[in-house]
Design an enzyme around this catalytic site. Structure first.
Site, PDB file in Angstrom:
ATOM      1  N   TYR A   1     -12.577  -1.469  -3.582  1.00 25.77           N
ATOM      2  CA  TYR A   1     -13.084  -1.675  -2.217  1.00 25.77           C
ATOM      3  C   TYR A   1     -14.604  -1.591  -2.147  1.00 25.77           C
ATOM      4  O   TYR A   1     -15.143  -1.330  -1.064  1.00 25.77           O
ATOM      5  CB  TYR A   1     -12.451  -0.656  -1.270  1.00 25.77           C
ATOM      6  CG  TYR A   1     -11.048  -1.034  -0.822  1.00 25.77           C
ATOM      7  CD1 TYR A   1     -10.812  -2.202  -0.093  1.00 25.77           C
ATOM      8  CD2 TYR A   1      -9.958  -0.220  -1.098  1.00 25.77           C
ATOM      9  CE1 TYR A   1      -9.537  -2.548   0.325  1.00 25.77           C
ATOM     10  CE2 TYR A   1      -8.673  -0.555  -0.666  1.00 25.77           C
ATOM     11  CZ  TYR A   1      -8.469  -1.723   0.045  1.00 25.77           C
ATOM     12  OH  TYR A   1      -7.208  -2.069   0.470  1.00 25.77           O
TER      13      TYR A   1
ATOM     14  N   HIS B   1      -2.162  -5.464   1.477  1.00 22.79           N
ATOM     15  CA  HIS B   1      -3.480  -6.053   1.235  1.00 22.79           C
ATOM     16  C   HIS B   1      -3.296  -7.501   0.805  1.00 22.79           C
ATOM     17  O   HIS B   1      -2.307  -7.834   0.150  1.00 22.79           O
ATOM     18  CB  HIS B   1      -4.211  -5.291   0.111  1.00 22.79           C
ATOM     19  CG  HIS B   1      -5.432  -6.012  -0.385  1.00 22.79           C
ATOM     20  ND1 HIS B   1      -6.657  -5.883   0.227  1.00 22.79           N
ATOM     21  CD2 HIS B   1      -5.598  -6.917  -1.393  1.00 22.79           C
ATOM     22  CE1 HIS B   1      -7.541  -6.670  -0.402  1.00 22.79           C
ATOM     23  NE2 HIS B   1      -6.923  -7.293  -1.383  1.00 22.79           N
TER      24      HIS B   1
ATOM     25  N   LYS C   1       0.824  -1.214   0.000  1.00 22.96           N
ATOM     26  CA  LYS C   1       0.000   0.000   0.000  1.00 22.96           C
ATOM     27  C   LYS C   1       0.862   1.270   0.000  1.00 22.96           C
ATOM     28  O   LYS C   1       2.069   1.217   0.295  1.00 22.96           O
ATOM     29  CB  LYS C   1      -0.944  -0.029   1.206  1.00 22.96           C
ATOM     30  CG  LYS C   1      -2.000  -1.149   1.130  1.00 22.96           C
ATOM     31  CD  LYS C   1      -2.968  -1.067   2.311  1.00 22.96           C
ATOM     32  CE  LYS C   1      -4.052  -2.125   2.216  1.00 22.96           C
ATOM     33  NZ  LYS C   1      -5.017  -2.033   3.334  1.00 22.96           N
TER      34      LYS C   1
ATOM     35  N   PHE D   1     -15.541   3.873   7.137  1.00 27.30           N
ATOM     36  CA  PHE D   1     -14.193   4.293   6.739  1.00 27.30           C
ATOM     37  C   PHE D   1     -13.980   4.223   5.227  1.00 27.30           C
ATOM     38  O   PHE D   1     -12.859   4.458   4.756  1.00 27.30           O
ATOM     39  CB  PHE D   1     -13.142   3.447   7.461  1.00 27.30           C
ATOM     40  CG  PHE D   1     -13.273   1.948   7.251  1.00 27.30           C
ATOM     41  CD1 PHE D   1     -12.792   1.325   6.104  1.00 27.30           C
ATOM     42  CD2 PHE D   1     -13.880   1.165   8.223  1.00 27.30           C
ATOM     43  CE1 PHE D   1     -12.914  -0.042   5.919  1.00 27.30           C
ATOM     44  CE2 PHE D   1     -14.008  -0.220   8.049  1.00 27.30           C
ATOM     45  CZ  PHE D   1     -13.521  -0.818   6.892  1.00 27.30           C
TER      46      PHE D   1
ATOM     47  N   ARG E   1      -2.017 -13.979   4.179  1.00 25.41           N
ATOM     48  CA  ARG E   1      -2.707 -13.218   5.226  1.00 25.41           C
ATOM     49  C   ARG E   1      -2.043 -13.434   6.589  1.00 25.41           C
ATOM     50  O   ARG E   1      -2.002 -12.523   7.416  1.00 25.41           O
ATOM     51  CB  ARG E   1      -4.206 -13.553   5.238  1.00 25.41           C
ATOM     52  CG  ARG E   1      -4.923 -12.937   4.018  1.00 25.41           C
ATOM     53  CD  ARG E   1      -6.419 -13.158   4.048  1.00 25.41           C
ATOM     54  NE  ARG E   1      -7.062 -12.483   5.160  1.00 25.41           N
ATOM     55  CZ  ARG E   1      -7.462 -11.209   5.149  1.00 25.41           C
ATOM     56  NH1 ARG E   1      -7.266 -10.450   4.075  1.00 25.41           N
ATOM     57  NH2 ARG E   1      -8.071 -10.702   6.199  1.00 25.41           N
TER      58      ARG E   1
ATOM     59  N   GLU F   1     -10.284  -9.725  -7.618  1.00 23.81           N
ATOM     60  CA  GLU F   1      -9.211  -8.742  -7.422  1.00 23.81           C
ATOM     61  C   GLU F   1      -8.057  -8.889  -8.422  1.00 23.81           C
ATOM     62  O   GLU F   1      -7.480  -7.883  -8.848  1.00 23.81           O
ATOM     63  CB  GLU F   1      -8.673  -8.847  -5.989  1.00 23.81           C
ATOM     64  CG  GLU F   1      -9.703  -8.405  -4.955  1.00 23.81           C
ATOM     65  CD  GLU F   1      -9.230  -8.592  -3.514  1.00 23.81           C
ATOM     66  OE1 GLU F   1      -8.118  -9.118  -3.304  1.00 23.81           O
ATOM     67  OE2 GLU F   1      -9.981  -8.189  -2.613  1.00 23.81           O
TER      68      GLU F   1
ATOM     69  N   ASN G   1      -2.106   0.325   6.724  1.00 23.52           N
ATOM     70  CA  ASN G   1      -1.588  -0.925   7.289  1.00 23.52           C
ATOM     71  C   ASN G   1      -0.732  -1.737   6.317  1.00 23.52           C
ATOM     72  O   ASN G   1      -0.672  -2.960   6.388  1.00 23.52           O
ATOM     73  CB  ASN G   1      -2.738  -1.756   7.886  1.00 23.52           C
ATOM     74  CG  ASN G   1      -3.770  -2.141   6.866  1.00 23.52           C
ATOM     75  OD1 ASN G   1      -3.639  -1.807   5.689  1.00 23.52           O
ATOM     76  ND2 ASN G   1      -4.801  -2.853   7.297  1.00 23.52           N
TER      77      ASN G   1
ATOM     78  N   ARG H   1       2.438  -6.269   9.126  1.00 25.19           N
ATOM     79  CA  ARG H   1       1.717  -5.126   9.694  1.00 25.19           C
ATOM     80  C   ARG H   1       2.280  -4.726  11.054  1.00 25.19           C
ATOM     81  O   ARG H   1       2.362  -3.544  11.374  1.00 25.19           O
ATOM     82  CB  ARG H   1       0.222  -5.441   9.742  1.00 25.19           C
ATOM     83  CG  ARG H   1      -0.411  -5.330   8.340  1.00 25.19           C
ATOM     84  CD  ARG H   1      -1.801  -5.867   8.297  1.00 25.19           C
ATOM     85  NE  ARG H   1      -2.519  -5.472   7.086  1.00 25.19           N
ATOM     86  CZ  ARG H   1      -3.690  -5.995   6.713  1.00 25.19           C
ATOM     87  NH1 ARG H   1      -4.257  -6.935   7.462  1.00 25.19           N
ATOM     88  NH2 ARG H   1      -4.270  -5.590   5.610  1.00 25.19           N
TER      89      ARG H   1
ATOM     90  N   THR I   1      -5.519  -6.915  10.733  1.00 26.76           N
ATOM     91  CA  THR I   1      -5.804  -5.623  10.098  1.00 26.76           C
ATOM     92  C   THR I   1      -5.244  -4.468  10.927  1.00 26.76           C
ATOM     93  O   THR I   1      -4.638  -3.539  10.388  1.00 26.76           O
ATOM     94  CB  THR I   1      -7.340  -5.454   9.947  1.00 26.76           C
ATOM     95  OG1 THR I   1      -7.865  -6.615   9.291  1.00 26.76           O
ATOM     96  CG2 THR I   1      -7.670  -4.204   9.144  1.00 26.76           C
TER      97      THR I   1
HETATM   98  P1  GDP Z   1      -8.025  -6.701   5.695  1.00 28.23           P
HETATM   99  O1  GDP Z   1      -8.643  -7.867   4.964  1.00 28.23           O
HETATM  100  O2  GDP Z   1      -7.191  -7.133   6.880  1.00 28.23           O
HETATM  101  O3  GDP Z   1      -7.250  -5.774   4.777  1.00 28.23           O
HETATM  102  O4  GDP Z   1      -9.204  -5.839   6.356  1.00 28.23           O
HETATM  103  P2  GDP Z   1     -10.677  -5.417   5.845  1.00 28.23           P
HETATM  104  O5  GDP Z   1     -11.038  -6.169   4.587  1.00 28.23           O
HETATM  105  O6  GDP Z   1     -11.605  -5.529   7.005  1.00 28.23           O
HETATM  106  O7  GDP Z   1     -10.524  -3.861   5.519  1.00 28.23           O
HETATM  107  C1  GDP Z   1      -9.942  -3.407   4.318  1.00 28.23           C
HETATM  108  C2  GDP Z   1      -9.020  -2.271   4.627  1.00 28.23           C
HETATM  109  O8  GDP Z   1      -9.799  -1.185   5.159  1.00 28.23           O
HETATM  110  C3  GDP Z   1      -7.986  -2.528   5.723  1.00 28.23           C
HETATM  111  O9  GDP Z   1      -6.840  -3.223   5.256  1.00 28.23           O
HETATM  112  C4  GDP Z   1      -7.659  -1.129   6.182  1.00 28.23           C
HETATM  113  O10 GDP Z   1      -6.778  -0.453   5.265  1.00 28.23           O
HETATM  114  C5  GDP Z   1      -9.035  -0.471   6.122  1.00 28.23           C
HETATM  115  N1  GDP Z   1      -9.754  -0.562   7.419  1.00 28.23           N
HETATM  116  C6  GDP Z   1     -10.253  -1.684   8.017  1.00 28.23           C
HETATM  117  N2  GDP Z   1     -10.864  -1.381   9.190  1.00 28.23           N
HETATM  118  C7  GDP Z   1     -10.751  -0.034   9.330  1.00 28.23           C
HETATM  119  C8  GDP Z   1     -11.197   0.882  10.338  1.00 28.23           C
HETATM  120  O11 GDP Z   1     -11.823   0.514  11.336  1.00 28.23           O
HETATM  121  N3  GDP Z   1     -10.889   2.206  10.120  1.00 28.23           N
HETATM  122  C9  GDP Z   1     -10.209   2.642   9.026  1.00 28.23           C
HETATM  123  N4  GDP Z   1      -9.964   3.955   8.909  1.00 28.23           N
HETATM  124  N5  GDP Z   1      -9.789   1.802   8.060  1.00 28.23           N
HETATM  125  C10 GDP Z   1     -10.043   0.480   8.209  1.00 28.23           C
END
Ligand code: GDP
Length: 141
Positions: A51, A117, A11, A59, A87, A128, A114, A104, A93
């Site tokens: 996304y 992805h 990222k 968010f 992962r 994707e 973070n 991370r 996350t």
């Molecule tokens: P991942 O699969 O671990 O990447 O997590 P998710 O699919 O739940 O979320 C996608 C992306 O959204 C994450 O990698 C973060 O960049 C962002 N994100 C997830 N949860 C939050 C949150 O609570 N707040 C904010 N600002 N960003 C978030």
């Protein structure tokens, strides 16, 4: 065990910090094959489409802005069970909850910025990977 492909992204925060090389080294040390990689700068529309599954999340807008703040490095990785294994290498996350030694934990600044992805299922990988790469851009070996 089955050979899978996943979409990984280094990222914009990790590119800006100059840790992309260290992350690629972890990918290589894990034994994953990099079938494709390219440095791109996403538009807001690009990020919003990628996304879209998070459209209802509070968010979403902030996440799309973050993903467009600088270049990112999408990659296609291949390996046994690579979706889950990548992962695990990424970590949780929220970097504060990520296990020691994960990407991370070591490189991420916040739950949003973070570092990396990874597709979370075969179904999301199937959406994707072609979002970023045409089949002619993949180099199996
Ligand atoms: P991942 O699969 O671990 O990447 O997590 P998710 O699919 O739940 O979320 C996608 C992306 O959204 C994450 O990698 C973060 O960049 C962002 N994100 C997830 N949860 C939050 C949150 O609570 N707040 C904010 N600002 N960003 C978030």
């Amino acid at each position: 065990m089955s050979v899978e492909r996943t979409l990984a992204i280094i990222k914009p925060d990790a590119i800006a910090k100059g840790v992309a090389g260290q992350i690629v080294t972890r990918i290589e040390n894990a034994g994953f094959k990099i079938l494709a990689a390219k440095l791109i700068r996403m538009s807001h529309e690009d990020a919003a489409g990628f996304y879209v599954v998070h459209k209802a999340r509070p968010f979403y807008r902030s996440l799309c802005t973050f993903m467009t703040q600088g270049p990112c490095l999408p990659m296609v990785l291949e390996g046994d069970n690579v979706i889950q294994r990548w992962r695990e290498l990424m970590g949780a996350t929220d970097p504060a909850k990520a296990a020691p030694g994960t990407i991370r934990r070591d490189f991420a600044a916040s739950i949003e910025a973070n570092a990396v992805h990874g597709s979370d299922s075969l179904e999301s990988a199937a959406f994707e990977i072609p979002y970023f790469f045409a089949s002619l851009e993949l180099c199996p070996r």
